[in-house]
Design an enzyme around this catalytic site. Structure first.
Site, PDB file in Angstrom:
ATOM      1  N   ASP A   1     -56.488   1.302   3.728  1.00 45.37           N
ATOM      2  CA  ASP A   1     -57.566   1.743   4.689  1.00 45.37           C
ATOM      3  C   ASP A   1     -58.528   0.710   4.880  1.00 45.37           C
ATOM      4  O   ASP A   1     -58.873  -0.164   4.106  1.00 45.37           O
ATOM      5  CB  ASP A   1     -58.201   2.888   4.186  1.00 45.37           C
ATOM      6  CG  ASP A   1     -59.002   3.627   5.316  1.00 45.37           C
ATOM      7  OD1 ASP A   1     -58.678   3.640   6.654  1.00 45.37           O
ATOM      8  OD2 ASP A   1     -60.233   4.097   4.818  1.00 45.37           O
TER       9      ASP A   1
ATOM     10  N   ASP B   1     -58.306  -3.359  10.287  1.00 51.17           N
ATOM     11  CA  ASP B   1     -59.463  -3.260  11.038  1.00 51.17           C
ATOM     12  C   ASP B   1     -59.924  -4.455  11.662  1.00 51.17           C
ATOM     13  O   ASP B   1     -60.645  -5.122  11.050  1.00 51.17           O
ATOM     14  CB  ASP B   1     -60.584  -2.519  10.152  1.00 51.17           C
ATOM     15  CG  ASP B   1     -61.684  -2.285  10.644  1.00 51.17           C
ATOM     16  OD1 ASP B   1     -61.867  -2.338  11.824  1.00 51.17           O
ATOM     17  OD2 ASP B   1     -62.679  -1.758  10.002  1.00 51.17           O
TER      18      ASP B   1
ATOM     19  N   GLU C   1     -58.182   0.206  14.906  1.00 51.10           N
ATOM     20  CA  GLU C   1     -59.496   0.794  15.444  1.00 51.10           C
ATOM     21  C   GLU C   1     -59.896   0.150  16.640  1.00 51.10           C
ATOM     22  O   GLU C   1     -59.904  -1.052  16.556  1.00 51.10           O
ATOM     23  CB  GLU C   1     -60.574   0.608  14.282  1.00 51.10           C
ATOM     24  CG  GLU C   1     -61.845   1.395  14.911  1.00 51.10           C
ATOM     25  CD  GLU C   1     -62.812   1.303  13.670  1.00 51.10           C
ATOM     26  OE1 GLU C   1     -64.303   0.812  13.738  1.00 51.10           O
ATOM     27  OE2 GLU C   1     -62.642   1.558  12.454  1.00 51.10           O
TER      28      GLU C   1
ATOM     29  N   GLY D   1     -65.084   8.919   9.372  1.00 51.67           N
ATOM     30  CA  GLY D   1     -66.383   9.408   9.216  1.00 51.67           C
ATOM     31  C   GLY D   1     -66.427  10.782   9.271  1.00 51.67           C
ATOM     32  O   GLY D   1     -67.535  11.480   9.547  1.00 51.67           O
TER      33      GLY D   1
ATOM     34  N   ASN E   1     -60.087  11.640   8.321  1.00 52.02           N
ATOM     35  CA  ASN E   1     -60.553  10.912   7.236  1.00 52.02           C
ATOM     36  C   ASN E   1     -62.055  11.505   6.631  1.00 52.02           C
ATOM     37  O   ASN E   1     -62.627  11.631   7.281  1.00 52.02           O
ATOM     38  CB  ASN E   1     -60.728   9.433   7.633  1.00 52.02           C
ATOM     39  CG  ASN E   1     -59.543   8.425   7.903  1.00 52.02           C
ATOM     40  OD1 ASN E   1     -58.541   9.442   8.248  1.00 52.02           O
ATOM     41  ND2 ASN E   1     -59.505   7.201   7.795  1.00 52.02           N
ATOM     42  N   VAL E   2     -61.765  11.638   5.239  1.00 50.06           N
ATOM     43  CA  VAL E   2     -62.823  12.473   4.536  1.00 50.06           C
ATOM     44  C   VAL E   2     -62.802  11.458   3.182  1.00 50.06           C
ATOM     45  O   VAL E   2     -61.823  11.459   2.314  1.00 50.06           O
ATOM     46  CB  VAL E   2     -62.572  13.792   4.176  1.00 50.06           C
ATOM     47  CG1 VAL E   2     -63.870  14.240   3.308  1.00 50.06           C
ATOM     48  CG2 VAL E   2     -62.493  14.524   5.558  1.00 50.06           C
TER      49      VAL E   2
END
Length: 284
Positions: free
Chosen positions: A83, A105, A135, A206, A227-228
């Protein structure tokens, strides 16, 4: 069970109108908790290892290999995902290690450079059957520099996907990373517009800052991968703190780690069920 790639899991969730849970693994107990929760909830799960987590462990291999072994032994379908990686060497290491998904990213880069590097990662990953998330539009809060007021342009999102060949796209729609209160205000109309313009599943970063009902509304509007991280860290830490305050004589780290792991598994299972049942809404 064998690892599954992210792209087909996300497409299947989107076709059912469900959210796909993606939880960050900071240490081994997280991976154990989330794999257990996925089996309990009867849903797939994405176990995410961030670039920052890899650095914390002195490299990707220690936490990556442990997570891969936990995933393969799980009683649920599991994606192991790198990630928020902007380091191409780390991306190559992750591919060599055997992850089934990469989030490259390049959102801080100039637009054309982001597209070129993302396309490079896509080619390398797809050659190995690995999915790629990227992203567009910096999601707020990461490293304390991005504003939650950032918004992704739907036409730019469609062009970015076409130019790069990514399998999933993370978009900026009002969330911010590392929120400890669930007060983020989502732009649901923008989510719907981007979902109509983009063929691939969309990712909500987020999500710790988003209330249950609003997450479900975002899934109904077109979000898929949810996503957590911070929220589950808060639950884990709260359980550890409660145990140590109740029994300050505890010195065996397994005792308080177990308390955090069990609390994390319970909340993760609840969230997976919440995401799966988005069409029905939050129970009254």
């Amino acid at each position: 069970m064998p690892l599954i790639p992210l792209a087909p899991a996300a497409r299947a969730a989107r076709s059912r109108g469900e959210g796909l849970a993606a939880f960050n693994v900071v240490h081994v107990e997280n991976a154990e908790a989330f794999a257990s929760a996925a089996a309990r909830a009867g849903t797939p799960v994405v176990l995410q290892i961030s670039q920052n987590a890899a650095r914390y462990h002195g490299g990707l291999a220690p936490i990556g290999l442990a997570t891969l072994e936990i995933a393969r032994a799980a009683e649920a379908d599991v994606v192991v995902h790198l990630d928020h990686a902007d380091d191409l060497d780390l991306v190559r290491e992750a591919l060599d290690l055997g992850v089934s998904s990469i989030m490259y990213d390049g959102s801080k880069l100039p637009d054309e450079e982001n597209r070129a590097r993302t396309a490079e990662v896509v080619r390398a990953a797809h050659d190995l059957g690995v999915s790629v998330e990227a992203e567009l539009g910096e999601v707020g809060g990461k490293d304390g520099v991005h504003s939650p007021t950032a918004r992704t342009d739907p036409a730019e999102a469609a062009r970015f996907v076409a130019d790069t060949g990514v399998d999933l796209l993370a978009i900026a729609v009002g969330t911010s990373h590392a929120m400890t209160e669930r007060t983020a205000l989502l732009d649901l109309a923008l989510i719907e517009e981007i979902a109509s313009a983009v063929e691939v599943p969309l990712v909500l970063h987020g999500s710790s800052g988003v209330a249950d009902a609003d997450i479900q509304a975002a899934i109904r509007a077109g979000m898929t991968k949810i996503n957590v991280s911070t929220h589950l860290n808060t639950v884990f830490t709260g359980a550890v703190r409660e145990l140590l305050e109740t029994d300050p004589d505890v010195v065996d780290t397994r005792t308080w780690m177990r308390a955090g792991r069990e609390a994390g598994a319970e909340e993760a299972a609840r969230l997976m069920t919440l995401f799966r049942d988005a069409k029905a809404g939050v129970p009254a």
